[in-house]
Design a protein around this motif. Sequence first.
Motif, mmCIF file in Angstrom:
data_model
loop_
_atom_site.group_PDB
_atom_site.id
_atom_site.type_symbol
_atom_site.label_atom_id
_atom_site.label_comp_id
_atom_site.label_asym_id
_atom_site.label_seq_id
_atom_site.Cartn_x
_atom_site.Cartn_y
_atom_site.Cartn_z
ATOM 1 N N SER A 55 42.602 71.086 70.186
ATOM 2 C CA SER A 55 42.164 69.721 70.448
ATOM 3 C C SER A 55 41.279 69.144 69.351
ATOM 4 O O SER A 55 41.090 67.926 69.291
ATOM 5 C CB SER A 55 41.409 69.662 71.786
ATOM 6 N N ALA A 56 40.722 70.001 68.486
ATOM 7 C CA ALA A 56 39.822 69.503 67.440
ATOM 8 C C ALA A 56 40.591 68.609 66.481
ATOM 9 O O ALA A 56 41.645 69.004 65.974
ATOM 10 C CB ALA A 56 39.192 70.673 66.696
ATOM 11 N N PRO A 57 40.084 67.413 66.183
ATOM 12 C CA PRO A 57 40.823 66.503 65.300
ATOM 13 C C PRO A 57 40.898 67.015 63.870
ATOM 14 O O PRO A 57 41.939 66.938 63.228
ATOM 15 C CB PRO A 57 40.028 65.195 65.393
ATOM 16 N N GLY A 58 39.794 67.572 63.363
ATOM 17 C CA GLY A 58 39.789 68.054 61.993
ATOM 18 C C GLY A 58 40.014 66.930 60.997
ATOM 19 O O GLY A 58 40.185 65.761 61.350
ATOM 20 N N HIS A 89 42.945 74.063 58.226
ATOM 21 C CA HIS A 89 43.901 73.386 59.097
ATOM 22 C C HIS A 89 45.282 74.026 59.013
ATOM 23 O O HIS A 89 45.852 74.178 57.924
ATOM 24 C CB HIS A 89 44.007 71.909 58.737
ATOM 25 N N VAL A 90 45.826 74.404 60.153
ATOM 26 C CA VAL A 90 47.184 74.957 60.219
ATOM 27 C C VAL A 90 48.175 73.800 60.199
ATOM 28 O O VAL A 90 48.196 72.970 61.107
ATOM 29 C CB VAL A 90 47.364 75.807 61.488
ATOM 30 N N ARG A 91 48.980 73.746 59.152
ATOM 31 C CA ARG A 91 49.914 72.639 59.002
ATOM 32 C C ARG A 91 51.267 72.912 59.640
ATOM 33 O O ARG A 91 51.931 71.995 60.119
ATOM 34 C CB ARG A 91 50.124 72.329 57.508
ATOM 35 N N ARG A 92 51.699 74.177 59.614
ATOM 36 C CA ARG A 92 53.055 74.450 60.116
ATOM 37 C C ARG A 92 53.185 75.916 60.497
ATOM 38 O O ARG A 92 52.640 76.804 59.843
ATOM 39 C CB ARG A 92 54.087 74.092 59.052
ATOM 40 N N ILE A 93 53.909 76.147 61.589
ATOM 41 C CA ILE A 93 54.303 77.491 61.997
ATOM 42 C C ILE A 93 55.801 77.448 62.245
ATOM 43 O O ILE A 93 56.280 76.652 63.054
ATOM 44 C CB ILE A 93 53.573 77.948 63.274
ATOM 45 N N THR A 95 41.618 74.605 62.810
ATOM 46 C CA THR A 95 42.164 73.470 63.543
ATOM 47 C C THR A 95 43.682 73.476 63.418
ATOM 48 O O THR A 95 44.245 74.126 62.547
ATOM 49 C CB THR A 95 41.615 72.132 63.023
ATOM 50 N N GLY A 96 44.334 72.763 64.333
ATOM 51 C CA GLY A 96 45.776 72.595 64.238
ATOM 52 C C GLY A 96 46.615 73.622 64.969
ATOM 53 O O GLY A 96 47.819 73.695 64.743
ATOM 54 N N LEU A 97 46.016 74.404 65.857
ATOM 55 C CA LEU A 97 46.804 75.404 66.596
ATOM 56 C C LEU A 97 47.523 74.749 67.762
ATOM 57 O O LEU A 97 47.162 74.910 68.929
ATOM 58 C CB LEU A 97 45.897 76.531 67.117
ATOM 59 N N ASP A 98 48.574 74.032 67.454
ATOM 60 C CA ASP A 98 49.315 73.298 68.475
ATOM 61 C C ASP A 98 50.636 74.003 68.753
ATOM 62 O O ASP A 98 51.718 73.452 68.548
ATOM 63 C CB ASP A 98 49.539 71.855 68.021
ATOM 64 N N ALA A 133 50.820 85.483 66.107
ATOM 65 C CA ALA A 133 49.405 85.787 65.918
ATOM 66 C C ALA A 133 49.183 86.553 64.616
ATOM 67 O O ALA A 133 48.223 86.298 63.884
ATOM 68 C CB ALA A 133 48.880 86.590 67.105
ATOM 69 N N GLU A 134 50.075 87.493 64.309
ATOM 70 C CA GLU A 134 49.955 88.265 63.075
ATOM 71 C C GLU A 134 50.093 87.346 61.856
ATOM 72 O O GLU A 134 49.376 87.493 60.862
ATOM 73 C CB GLU A 134 51.037 89.344 63.030
ATOM 74 N N SER A 135 51.019 86.400 61.935
ATOM 75 C CA SER A 135 51.210 85.462 60.835
ATOM 76 C C SER A 135 49.967 84.598 60.627
ATOM 77 O O SER A 135 49.545 84.350 59.487
ATOM 78 C CB SER A 135 52.431 84.580 61.117
ATOM 79 N N LEU A 136 49.363 84.155 61.719
ATOM 80 C CA LEU A 136 48.127 83.368 61.622
ATOM 81 C C LEU A 136 47.016 84.197 60.997
ATOM 82 O O LEU A 136 46.280 83.729 60.119
ATOM 83 C CB LEU A 136 47.714 82.884 63.005
ATOM 84 N N MET A 137 46.866 85.433 61.439
ATOM 85 C CA MET A 137 45.853 86.317 60.879
ATOM 86 C C MET A 137 46.046 86.489 59.374
ATOM 87 O O MET A 137 45.097 86.442 58.595
ATOM 88 C CB MET A 137 45.901 87.662 61.596
#
Length: 204
Positions: A22-25, A57-61, A143-146, A186-190
């Motif tokens: 929810s954080a705008p960042g 900021h996470v832009r893409r997964i 931020t950006g974990l959508d 989760a591993e990719s985010l880490m």
Amino acid sequence: GQFPTQSEDALLSLAWLETSRSAPGILPRDDEPAIGGLDVAGPGEDETVLTIRQGSHVRRIVSWTQPDPRGEVVAELRKWTIDRVNVDTIGVGHYMARHLEDAGYTVTDVNVGEAPTDRERFANLKAELYWGLRERLEQGDVTGLDDDLLISQCAGIRYKHNARGQVVIESKDEARKRGVTSPDRAESLMLAFADTGMTGKLWA
């Protein structure tokens, strides 16, 4: 807000994860340098997952289920100004890392089973890197974990302390015994947030 009850040994608080959603960042520009974290699926596992972040900021997964997604991974990376890609090089990840190097990308090999920088506090590099992600999330520095599946996987990761007092992350085999599938996202985010300041050995 009201959050579902988590196990006391959960590594990442669901409240922190929902705050990150929810954080705008401050959104970076698309041409700002990005860092990728790539978890490569082995035989019988579900997804190869690439996380792209710019700053905090996470832009893409993006994920792939086919056995050999090398072309798709390179095509996705070409959409970004990539500074480096952190790849889990255990098993088949080694060959993916070499392919990305051949394609012109700077690759950091990450073997999460290796010794950590802080050997007193952590059992292995995996525990150290996940703890770094935990501290970032606790401080609101992600931020950006959508992504619902990503958040679910992160919330399901458990940890404990061994007899030496070191942090140990629950193994994938242990997680499977309680019905939890491989936490590829989760591993990719880490990996995307593997911190050069915390783990200088990664960048040798």
